[in-house]
Structure formats: structure tokens, C-alpha cells
Design a protein around this motif. Structure first.
Motif, PDB file in Angstrom:
ATOM      1  N   ARG A   1       0.849  -1.200   0.000  1.00 39.58           N
ATOM      2  CA  ARG A   1       0.000   0.000   0.000  1.00 39.58           C
ATOM      3  C   ARG A   1       0.884   1.249   0.000  1.00 39.58           C
ATOM      4  O   ARG A   1       2.083   1.185   0.258  1.00 39.58           O
ATOM      5  CB  ARG A   1      -0.882   0.018   1.270  1.00 39.58           C
ATOM      6  CG  ARG A   1      -1.862  -1.132   1.378  1.00 39.58           C
ATOM      7  CD  ARG A   1      -3.051  -1.010   0.445  1.00 39.58           C
ATOM      8  NE  ARG A   1      -3.724   0.275   0.560  1.00 39.58           N
ATOM      9  CZ  ARG A   1      -4.739   0.661  -0.228  1.00 39.58           C
ATOM     10  NH1 ARG A   1      -5.187  -0.133  -1.180  1.00 39.58           N
ATOM     11  NH2 ARG A   1      -5.298   1.837  -0.072  1.00 39.58           N
ATOM     12  N   PRO A   2       0.275   2.427  -0.279  1.00 37.97           N
ATOM     13  CA  PRO A   2       1.052   3.670  -0.181  1.00 37.97           C
ATOM     14  C   PRO A   2       1.627   3.846   1.228  1.00 37.97           C
ATOM     15  O   PRO A   2       1.097   3.317   2.206  1.00 37.97           O
ATOM     16  CB  PRO A   2       0.005   4.748  -0.485  1.00 37.97           C
ATOM     17  CG  PRO A   2      -1.035   4.053  -1.305  1.00 37.97           C
ATOM     18  CD  PRO A   2      -1.086   2.653  -0.769  1.00 37.97           C
ATOM     19  N   ARG A   3       2.711   4.623   1.307  1.00 34.34           N
ATOM     20  CA  ARG A   3       3.380   4.842   2.596  1.00 34.34           C
ATOM     21  C   ARG A   3       2.642   5.894   3.426  1.00 34.34           C
ATOM     22  O   ARG A   3       1.828   6.659   2.906  1.00 34.34           O
ATOM     23  CB  ARG A   3       4.812   5.315   2.355  1.00 34.34           C
ATOM     24  CG  ARG A   3       5.675   4.309   1.594  1.00 34.34           C
ATOM     25  CD  ARG A   3       6.895   4.994   1.023  1.00 34.34           C
ATOM     26  NE  ARG A   3       6.491   6.172   0.235  1.00 34.34           N
ATOM     27  CZ  ARG A   3       7.297   7.151  -0.127  1.00 34.34           C
ATOM     28  NH1 ARG A   3       8.559   7.137   0.232  1.00 34.34           N
ATOM     29  NH2 ARG A   3       6.849   8.154  -0.847  1.00 34.34           N
ATOM     30  N   ALA A   4       2.983   5.986   4.703  1.00 36.70           N
ATOM     31  CA  ALA A   4       2.333   6.934   5.623  1.00 36.70           C
ATOM     32  C   ALA A   4       2.466   8.372   5.115  1.00 36.70           C
ATOM     33  O   ALA A   4       1.500   9.147   5.119  1.00 36.70           O
ATOM     34  CB  ALA A   4       2.950   6.809   7.010  1.00 36.70           C
ATOM     35  N   GLU A   5       3.667   8.703   4.638  1.00 33.15           N
ATOM     36  CA  GLU A   5       3.927  10.062   4.171  1.00 33.15           C
ATOM     37  C   GLU A   5       3.045  10.413   2.952  1.00 33.15           C
ATOM     38  O   GLU A   5       2.560  11.536   2.833  1.00 33.15           O
ATOM     39  CB  GLU A   5       5.401  10.094   3.786  1.00 33.15           C
ATOM     40  CG  GLU A   5       5.951  11.417   3.452  1.00 33.15           C
ATOM     41  CD  GLU A   5       7.368  11.256   2.896  1.00 33.15           C
ATOM     42  OE1 GLU A   5       8.175  10.479   3.460  1.00 33.15           O
ATOM     43  OE2 GLU A   5       7.644  11.921   1.874  1.00 33.15           O
ATOM     44  N   ASP A   6       2.829   9.433   2.078  1.00 30.82           N
ATOM     45  CA  ASP A   6       1.938   9.664   0.927  1.00 30.82           C
ATOM     46  C   ASP A   6       0.538  10.012   1.434  1.00 30.82           C
ATOM     47  O   ASP A   6      -0.102  10.939   0.949  1.00 30.82           O
ATOM     48  CB  ASP A   6       1.821   8.412   0.043  1.00 30.82           C
ATOM     49  CG  ASP A   6       3.147   7.967  -0.540  1.00 30.82           C
ATOM     50  OD1 ASP A   6       3.958   8.849  -0.844  1.00 30.82           O
ATOM     51  OD2 ASP A   6       3.365   6.747  -0.687  1.00 30.82           O
ATOM     52  N   TYR A   7       0.080   9.237   2.420  1.00 29.45           N
ATOM     53  CA  TYR A   7      -1.273   9.475   2.941  1.00 29.45           C
ATOM     54  C   TYR A   7      -1.405  10.844   3.562  1.00 29.45           C
ATOM     55  O   TYR A   7      -2.434  11.499   3.429  1.00 29.45           O
ATOM     56  CB  TYR A   7      -1.682   8.365   3.942  1.00 29.45           C
ATOM     57  CG  TYR A   7      -2.709   7.471   3.331  1.00 29.45           C
ATOM     58  CD1 TYR A   7      -2.328   6.495   2.413  1.00 29.45           C
ATOM     59  CD2 TYR A   7      -4.069   7.632   3.582  1.00 29.45           C
ATOM     60  CE1 TYR A   7      -3.265   5.691   1.791  1.00 29.45           C
ATOM     61  CE2 TYR A   7      -5.018   6.831   2.966  1.00 29.45           C
ATOM     62  CZ  TYR A   7      -4.606   5.869   2.074  1.00 29.45           C
ATOM     63  OH  TYR A   7      -5.545   5.095   1.454  1.00 29.45           O
TER      64      TYR A   7
END
Ligand code: GLC
Length: 420
Positions: A195-201
Motif C-alpha cells: 500500500r502507499p506509505r504513511a507520508e503519501d497518505y
């Protein structure tokens, strides 16, 4: 490898929530815009009445200004973030406030062609075409206010290719601060490494906060956007959809044909200008920095689906990619440093993209590429089932399971009409 047609139909039936189909249970419990367009074509292969309902239920979410949001929250569910309270769009039914690649007119044309009941097809399409016209007008007015021929996306989610490495530099400009508290639900359903990383979110939600602050008004969103990109995939899909809308308008809205034709001419030219000779494919453009986003992704082949570009050059580029991957078409060139074979849009194969590319190559006379893509897609689905996406190196299925749009593409590829 053959696709189990009954199993594909069963996936759609299991994800049917009453006239609309969720992408997959739990991870995506609402109606998604471009998913539903592909899913409608899948339904049309065996139940045209149900296909029309899919489109009509999506249009229940259409706004007064013409936009068709990327999510329609028909019924509450607490397994997804961000839900209606975060979007705060005050629409009935609740919706998000951003959009997704406009595949819908293409789907409506296909459902219209597939419906064996011609009177029903005429009646349903006649009622839907005005909504499609308003949606396309919105795209041009809201997202290409200077009439350049290229529309902008203002959020990576609008591309449908959420964490594509093509967005990395443009997204890096977006702050990671958020007014909304982030409570991710996706990583409870799927391995976080896929899944996308925390920073992307954090950046994704910062953008949502920004546009909610702009009251979801198109002009204010455009002016406030720290992320503004001419996505090659969205533009190719819109151009293709304009061609399909033109065909429908010839029958149902003759007065609109002139304007559609003018938009097509403008988009053809502007899309062609995204070609990169060095890369042998098309590149998206960062409209804030005024520069190409120089990362080779599967989006860069999609102009072939819109009838733009030199298909033989694109086929040669694809051939180079496939010396490093077993299955077509990785979402990112395996030679890119950002390539990750299992992380969402940073490497995995997506059946819907493959289907559009195979159609595009076939129409352009590149039969071998079309054949390779279709066969690989069948092999992936036949081997790993209706997964959300697939590892291009091993063929392993990844992300969510029992996925509606993968099942829909399975149905389209098992259709006897697909010659190879
Ligand atoms: C993810 C995908 C997007 C899709 C949605 C529902 O957000 O990136 O393209 O529409 O899931 O399947």
C-alpha cells in the motif's frame, strides 16, 4: 490459460450492493467512479439491464456543476478512510469532491452496443447522454480553464494511479501537515508493504483538507492547488471518451457534435506534445513547475488507446520493458529506480490498464503487442484469480481479493469477440 467465466460473474454478484458494485468488500465498500465504468462493461457481457443500473447509480452522485465524483457513499461503512465526514461535500447522496479518469462515456457506448434489447438501449442511453455531456464540459471548464487541450488533475487519487512514482516530485511539494486526523483502514485489510506509505497518505489528506477549505468550488480548488498535473492517462482516457461520446451524440444529441469535435481536435494536438523521444513513450506534465514528470509508467502508453502517437514506437518500448518482467504491463518501467513489483501503482500489473492498452494496440495495428498483453492478463487471472493487482515478475496476486474490475476485465477478455 482460461478464465473461469462463472467465477468472474460470481465476483460481480457478490460485490453487488443493489444496482452498484463495490470494488471489493471491506477495503473499498462504496461505489468508485472508474471502477464502475469497467464493471458496467463486464455486467453488459451477460446482464445489460444490470449494466445500465451501474451507470445510473453512479450518476446519482453527479453534482450540479457536472462533475462525477470519484466515490459515491450510497450506504455507510466504517471500514474505509476517508469517509463522508472528512470530505464534507454536503451532497445527497454523500460523495467525495474530486474525480477520477472519465471512462464512463466509453462504457456507455459499449453497454449501448452490447444490449440485445434495442428499445431499452435507446431509452437508457438517451437519458444518460446529457449527463455525460455535462461531465465532459465540466472537465474542460474546470480543469483546462485556459483551453490548452490538456486537463489537470489536482490530487493523485484523481489519476486512479494513487502512488505512481510519476507523482513523487510534484507531491513532494505538498506539506505533510493535516487538519484531519488520519486513521488508516486500508493497512488493516492489506499488507502495508503493498500500500502507499504513511507520508503519501499525509499528503493525500493535506490536499483533501485544502479543497474542502475551498468549498469544493472548481475555480477555487484549481487556484489553491499545490498539486496540479496534466496526467497523460487522464487526458488519453478523456480524449478516447470524447470520441465515444461523439458517437453517442450523433444519435442522441446532434447539436452537441460540433463542440465535441472541436475539443477532440484540441486534445489530439496537446496530447501528442507529451511525447518523449528519449523515453519512447508519453510523459505527464507538472503544471506548477512547468516541466515534464520524467518517469516511465504504463500511463505513458495510454495515448494509443486514444488513437494518438506512433504505436510501433510504443510497442518497441514495451518490448524493452518486457526483457525485465515476465508479465505485461508493469505499472512502472522495471528499469526505473522507483520500481517496486508489489507496491500498488509502483510496479504491479493492473488488468484495467492492460485491457485499454490491448484495445489500443489492436486498433493501431500492433497485433503482437495486443496479443501479448491479453494473453498475459488471462494468464495472471487464470493463475492467481481476480486479485486487485499482480506482481509482474512472479505473477502473484496482490492487494485485495475478489476484485470487481479484475473480474469485469476477465469477462471482456473471455468474450468470443476477442479474436486472439
Ligand atoms: C484505489 C485505486 C483506484 C481505484 C480504487 C478502487 O484507490 O488506486 O484506481 O479506483 O482503489 O478500486
Amino acid at each position: 490459460m482460461t478464465i473461469d467465466i462463472e467465477a468472474a460473474r460470481a465476483v460481480l454478484a457478490a460485490n453487488d450492493r443493489g444496482g452498484y458494485t463495490v470494488p471489493t468488500a471491506r477495503l473499498y465498500p462504496f461505489q468508485w467512479n472508474w471502477d464502475s465504468a469497467f464493471v458496467a462493461m463486464g455486467w453488459a457481457s451477460f446482464d445489460a439491464a444490470r449494466a445500465w443500473r451501474e451507470v445510473e447509480r453512479l450518476l446519482e452522485g453527479q453534482w450540479q456543476d457536472g462533475r462525477i465524483p470519484h466515490i459515491v457513499f450510497h450506504a455507510p461503512a466504517d471500514t474505509y478512510f476517508p469517509g463522508p465526514d472528512v470530505w464534507g461535500t454536503h451532497h445527497t447522496p454523500p460523495t467525495s469532491g474530486i474525480v477520477q479518469p472519465p471512462v464512463l462515456a466509453t462504457a456507455v457506448r459499449a453497454v449501448f452496443a452490447a444490449d440485445p434489447d434495442r428499445a431499452r438501449a435507446d431509452a437508457r442511453a438517451a437519458a444518460i447522454v446529457p449527463a455525460l455531456l455535462r461531465s465532459h464540459r465540466w472537465w474542460h471548464a474546470a480543469r483546462d480553464p485556459q483551453a490548452t487541450g490538456l486537463v489537470a488533475i489536482l490530487h493523485p487519487w484523481e489519476s486512479g494511479m494513487d502512488n505512481s512514482p510519476a507523482w513523487d516530485t510534484a507531491l513532494a511539494r505538498v506539506p505533510t501537515t493535516t487538519a484531519t486526523k488520519i486513521v488508516r483502514r486500508d493497512t488493516g485489510h492489506v499488507d502495508p508493504a503493498m500500500r502507499p506509505r504513511a507520508e503519501d497518505y499525509q499528503r493525500f489528506i493535506h490536499l483533501v483538507d485544502t479543497y474542502r477549505g475551498a468549498g469544493w468550488e472548481a475555480a477555487r480548488m484549481y487556484a489553491a492547488a499545490p498539486f496540479r498535473v496534466a496526467d497523460v492517462a487522464t487526458n488519453a482516457i478523456l480524449l478516447r471518451a470524447e470520441r465515444d461520446l461523439l458517437s453517442l451524440a450523433e444519435r442522441f444529441a446532434a447539436a452537441a457534435c460540433g463542440a465535441i469535435g472541436a475539443r477532440i481536435a484540441r486534445m489530439e494536438q496537446a496530447l501528442a506534445a507529451l511525447w518523449s523521444d528519449a523515453r519512447g513513450l508519453f510523459l505527464s506534465r507538472d503544471l506548477v513547475a512547468g516541466a515534464a514528470l520524467d518517469v516511465a509508467t504504463s500511463a505513458g502508453f495510454l495515448p494509443v488507446w486514444a488513437g494518438v502517437g506512433d504505436a510501433s514506437r510504443l510497442a518497441a518500448t514495451l518490448g524493452r520493458w518486457l526483457t525485465r518482467a515476465r508479465f505485461a504491463v508493469p505499472s512502472t518501467d522495471p528499469a526505473e529506480p522507483g520500481f517496486e513489483p508489489l507496491r500498488y501503482w509502483r510496479g504491479p500489473v493492473w488488468a484495467v490498464v492492460n485491457w485499454m492498452l490491448a484495445e489500443g494496440f489492436a486498433t493501431a495495428g500492433e497485433a503482437a503487442s495486443a496479443h501479448r498483453i491479453r494473453n498475459d492478463t488471462r494468464a495472471l487471472i487464470g493463475g492467481a484469480g481476480f486479485a486487485e493487482y499482480f506482481d509482474p515478475l512472479t505473477g502473484e496476486g496482490a492487494g485485495g481479493g475478489s476484485f470487481s474490475w479484475t473480474a469485469a476485465i476477465g469477462l471482456l477478455l473471455s468474450d468470443a469477440a476477442v479474436a486472439d
